[in-house]
Scaffold this motif. Structure first.
Motif, PDB file in Angstrom:
ATOM      1  N   LEU A  32       0.832  -1.198   0.000  1.00 15.59           N
ATOM      2  CA  LEU A  32       0.000   0.000   0.000  1.00 15.59           C
ATOM      3  C   LEU A  32       0.869   1.251   0.000  1.00 15.59           C
ATOM      4  O   LEU A  32       0.630   2.186  -0.772  1.00 15.59           O
ATOM      5  CB  LEU A  32      -0.937   0.005   1.214  1.00 15.59           C
ATOM      6  CG  LEU A  32      -1.769   1.275   1.420  1.00 15.59           C
ATOM      7  CD1 LEU A  32      -2.708   1.507   0.240  1.00 15.59           C
ATOM      8  CD2 LEU A  32      -2.546   1.194   2.727  1.00 15.59           C
ATOM      9  N   LEU A  33       1.909   1.259   0.828  1.00 19.95           N
ATOM     10  CA  LEU A  33       2.809   2.419   0.855  1.00 19.95           C
ATOM     11  C   LEU A  33       3.490   2.629  -0.489  1.00 19.95           C
ATOM     12  O   LEU A  33       3.652   3.763  -0.942  1.00 19.95           O
ATOM     13  CB  LEU A  33       3.874   2.259   1.941  1.00 19.95           C
ATOM     14  CG  LEU A  33       3.531   2.727   3.334  1.00 19.95           C
ATOM     15  CD1 LEU A  33       4.727   2.585   4.263  1.00 19.95           C
ATOM     16  CD2 LEU A  33       3.021   4.146   3.347  1.00 19.95           C
ATOM     17  N   PHE A  34       3.904   1.532  -1.131  1.00 22.37           N
ATOM     18  CA  PHE A  34       4.549   1.644  -2.440  1.00 22.37           C
ATOM     19  C   PHE A  34       3.601   2.282  -3.456  1.00 22.37           C
ATOM     20  O   PHE A  34       3.972   3.204  -4.178  1.00 22.37           O
ATOM     21  CB  PHE A  34       5.006   0.262  -2.928  1.00 22.37           C
ATOM     22  CG  PHE A  34       5.659   0.305  -4.272  1.00 22.37           C
ATOM     23  CD1 PHE A  34       6.967   0.754  -4.414  1.00 22.37           C
ATOM     24  CD2 PHE A  34       4.964  -0.093  -5.415  1.00 22.37           C
ATOM     25  CE1 PHE A  34       7.569   0.809  -5.655  1.00 22.37           C
ATOM     26  CE2 PHE A  34       5.554  -0.045  -6.658  1.00 22.37           C
ATOM     27  CZ  PHE A  34       6.867   0.411  -6.781  1.00 22.37           C
ATOM     28  N   GLU A  35       2.366   1.796  -3.497  1.00 28.17           N
ATOM     29  CA  GLU A  35       1.380   2.344  -4.441  1.00 28.17           C
ATOM     30  C   GLU A  35       1.058   3.806  -4.126  1.00 28.17           C
ATOM     31  O   GLU A  35       0.935   4.627  -5.035  1.00 28.17           O
ATOM     32  CB  GLU A  35       0.111   1.493  -4.426  1.00 28.17           C
ATOM     33  CG  GLU A  35       0.331   0.113  -5.014  1.00 28.17           C
ATOM     34  CD  GLU A  35      -0.813  -0.843  -4.758  1.00 28.17           C
ATOM     35  OE1 GLU A  35      -1.837  -0.430  -4.175  1.00 28.17           O
ATOM     36  OE2 GLU A  35      -0.677  -2.025  -5.134  1.00 28.17           O
ATOM     37  N   LEU A  36       0.920   4.120  -2.841  1.00 24.72           N
ATOM     38  CA  LEU A  36       0.689   5.516  -2.453  1.00 24.72           C
ATOM     39  C   LEU A  36       1.880   6.388  -2.851  1.00 24.72           C
ATOM     40  O   LEU A  36       1.705   7.526  -3.282  1.00 24.72           O
ATOM     41  CB  LEU A  36       0.432   5.626  -0.947  1.00 24.72           C
ATOM     42  CG  LEU A  36      -0.890   5.067  -0.442  1.00 24.72           C
ATOM     43  CD1 LEU A  36      -0.931   5.095   1.082  1.00 24.72           C
ATOM     44  CD2 LEU A  36      -2.060   5.831  -1.038  1.00 24.72           C
ATOM     45  N   GLY A  37       3.074   5.829  -2.716  1.00 27.40           N
ATOM     46  CA  GLY A  37       4.273   6.567  -3.104  1.00 27.40           C
ATOM     47  C   GLY A  37       4.294   6.901  -4.582  1.00 27.40           C
ATOM     48  O   GLY A  37       4.639   8.034  -4.968  1.00 27.40           O
TER      49      GLY A  37
END
Length: 138
Positions: free
Chosen positions: A54-59
């Motif tokens: 999720l953090l990667f996609e948000l990034g």
């Protein structure tokens, strides 16, 4: 962010300058978060208690969003509809961050501090940008 810094950014005789500065500041902060989330999603995910994918996609999303905001900031007179879209997106981000914190996320203590802190920061950008946009419209 200190009031002195904000006052310095807003101080100008040219109405679009403050708006462009607040957009640029948003782009820098959002871009830095986006790159950090994408590049260090695993360790940040562990620190914050948020899923690394999720953090990667948000990034990735934040990096693209920041590029768009930076482009707006580079315009001599950023178009009002586009600035309003940025303001709305920032308010939506802030609200969804808090909703996710209350309903979906299971953060660590660091995540419990970070999530509302970044939501308030993003909402602050929206307020600054909206205020500057209204000043330009006068």
């Amino acid at each position: 962010m200190s009031q002195a810094l904000l006052a310095g950014l807003a101080r100008t005789t040219r109405p679009h300058t403050a708006l462009r500065r607040f957009l640029a500041l948003d782009a820098v902060v959002t871009g830095a978060n986006g790159v950090a989330y994408a590049a260090a999603s695993r360790p940040l995910g562990e620190l914050l208690g948020i899923d690394a994918d999720l953090l990667f996609e948000l990034g990735l999303f934040l990096s693209v969003f920041a590029a768009g905001v930076a482009w707006l900031a580079s315009r001599p007179q950023p178009p009002a509809p586009a600035v309003k879209l940025v303001v709305d997106a920032n308010l939506l981000w802030a609200a969804l961050s808090l909703v996710a914190l209350l309903t979906r996320l299971e953060p660590t203590t660091a995540g419990l501090v970070w999530t509302p802190l970044q939501a308030v920061t993003v909402a602050g950008f929206a307020v600054l940008q909206w205020t500057a946009l209204r000043a330009v419209s006068r």
